[in-house]
Design an enzyme around this catalytic site. Structure first.
Site, mmCIF file in Angstrom:
data_model
loop_
_atom_site.group_PDB
_atom_site.id
_atom_site.type_symbol
_atom_site.label_atom_id
_atom_site.label_comp_id
_atom_site.label_asym_id
_atom_site.label_seq_id
_atom_site.Cartn_x
_atom_site.Cartn_y
_atom_site.Cartn_z
ATOM 1 N N CYS A 5 -0.436 4.181 2.095
ATOM 2 C CA CYS A 5 -0.122 4.035 3.519
ATOM 3 C C CYS A 5 1.347 4.347 3.809
ATOM 4 C CB CYS A 5 -0.392 2.596 3.980
ATOM 5 S SG CYS A 5 -1.985 1.934 3.473
ATOM 6 N N ASP A 6 2.247 3.809 2.988
ATOM 7 C CA ASP A 6 3.651 3.725 3.385
ATOM 8 C C ASP A 6 4.609 4.645 2.639
ATOM 9 O OD1 ASP A 6 2.920 1.799 5.234
ATOM 10 O OD2 ASP A 6 3.230 0.134 3.843
ATOM 11 N N CYS A 22 0.846 -1.211 0.000
ATOM 12 C CA CYS A 22 0.000 0.000 0.000
ATOM 13 C C CYS A 22 0.870 1.246 0.000
ATOM 14 C CB CYS A 22 -0.922 -0.006 1.225
ATOM 15 S SG CYS A 22 -1.956 1.468 1.350
#
Lengths: 311, 311
Positions: free
Chosen positions: A138-139, A135
């Site tokens: 997200c990261d 993701c």
């Protein structure tokens, strides 16, 4: 007809736990069935920076733990009991348990989630959440100034590769073919981005690293069989997602690519059956999305139960 | 054409702050415009028990503070600047500010929220969040063993009155007419519930209390003009909700009862314009819903911006 519970929630990730919190707090007769430990995919997440309410972020484990503790405060019953099948079409819903026997109820919330497709090469599991990510939303911010690789060639992979260049110094896009499936405009932007380098006709064969995390990726050209390697500190595997639908009566439900179709109130195509979280057909799969959908699913289930004549 | 920002978010409640968190963390050129202090309705909420991730609950002020601090960590610009009008239909969107001047952008997220209708009687504001509530889903569990009054006769009022009987010892339903607007089945269940007592043809005239909160409600029968009072520790005002849409170009947007219609990806009827939170047309208005929708709205806006040719 007597049922075991008013409501059964299947799945104990953020969606299931949120539905459980709302249901237990509303004093519904509810139970949550989870095949493993509560938390779902969040348990595999190293650090969650974008769930609103935590200024400094928190570990996935910690967030799962807090969500579970909150349900316990309202006495939610969470059973570790894998579900192997369901009959959902009648007014009384029946769930078949792996341990044997069945549970019946009037309403069901499906929240079994999904899992990212893996490339299944050495190092992938070992370095999950330590440099291997599924993701970029997200990261990506964790890779400021680093060099990373993206595996994939679809819309998500290419949009996320461009997104990653806001943080990373260089983004290799490793793609098994010599053209992309992504839409034209995304391709053009990616080709024009001098931080992105495409590695065509190539598959990853291993992710390497040390105690600090990922340090490189081994590659093979599928046309020439030539091997090579790249020094990277992050590998984003963006080759799609599979719904956890093995225990669902898919022939009874409206689905799209294996994901459950819902309306905006999280009704599925069957009255009394609701769904939320990564299992449903949608574009975005953040924890905040799952939490919002599950709140809606539970309140819709409450509304459904309140309107049942014999309830 | 040069614009002031890629994205402007209008409104700084949980929806606006969540969209701002996602946008700032994604390094979009974004600004958030809020007419007052960030937090929105949550600032008026005494205690939030059902936002997932906080096992013991937290004060509304605290949650608003945490959400704001999280956006600051990613350098979100929050401007206290009331918006008085918008032109949304062109590719470049223009927002008119109360302080004078305009701001232009390519995408807008509308998150101006809504406000519950008030009965506008003495004591209502004074005891807000100290016994006067506009949300039984949120606050019912705080009234275990107490006596409460519900003001209203629609579906929400009657379903919530029934819900309240799971906690309260007695629920008076104060209704200005001698019949309910709620659906038949909800009425039947409420009439059969011996914890509910209906007070027909009656309007509240004042909410009374002391330092500890609400202690009673003053009533007047609209047919006989006879006055009376009831000892209650809670008053649930459930007479609908108004969208904060005064600054919106309503003739440009698809709306329902003044609320903005969106699809499941939070697109409004205008390309590049997204909406989330209490402002949108939907059934449920919990903080968790706003947060989930705003996450989707921001990711949809990112997707929209990523696909613009000149971006």
């Amino acid at each position: 007809m007597k049922v075991d519970h008013q409501l059964i929630i299947v799945g104990g990730g953020p969606a299931g736990l949120t539905a459980g919190l709302y249901a237990a707090r509303a004093m519904l007769d509810v139970t949550l069935l989870e095949k493993g430990a509560p938390g779902g995919q969040v348990l595999n997440t190293d650090w969650v920076d974008n769930y609103p309410g935590f200024p400094d972020g928190l570990s996935g484990f910690d967030l799962a733990d807090k969500m579970t503790a909150q349900t316990k405060r309202f006495d939610l019953e969470i059973k570790q009991a894998p579900v192997t099948g369901m009959d959902l079409q009648e007014d009384v819903k029946t769930l078949h348990l792996e341990e044997g026997g069945t549970l019946t109820c009037r309403a069901v919330i499906l929240a079994t989630g999904a899992r990212p497709n893996h490339i299944d090469i050495p190092g992938e599991t070992e370095f999950a959440a330590r440099g291997v990510s599924y993701c970029a939303t997200c990261d990506a911010p964790f890779y400021r100034g680093r060099i990373v690789a993206v595996i994939g060639g679809g819309n998500t992979a290419i949009q996320e590769a461009s997104h990653l260049t806001k943080f990373a110094d260089k983004v290799y896009v490793i793609h098994r073919r010599d053209e992309l499936r992504a839409t034209k405009i995304l391709q053009e932007k990616a080709f024009a981005n001098d931080k992105i380098e495409f590695v065509w006709d190539t598959v990853p064969t291993a992710i390497t690293g040390d105690k600090s995390g990922v340090t490189g990726i081994e590659l093979k050209n599928v046309k020439t069989d030539k091997t090579s390697s790249l020094d990277v500190e992050g590998v984003f595997v963006l080759i799609g997602l599979r719904p956890n639908n093995e225990m669902l009566p898919m022939e009874q439900l409206k689905t799209k690519d294996g994901f459950i179709v819902t309306d905006q109130e999280m009704h599925t195509s069957i009255p009394g059956v609701f769904a939320a979280g990564d299992l449903i057909s949608k574009n975005f799969r953040q924890i905040a999305n799952a939490v919002g959908e599950a709140t809606t699913a539970c309140l819709s289930a409450e509304h459904y139960l309140a309107h049942l004549p014999d309830e």
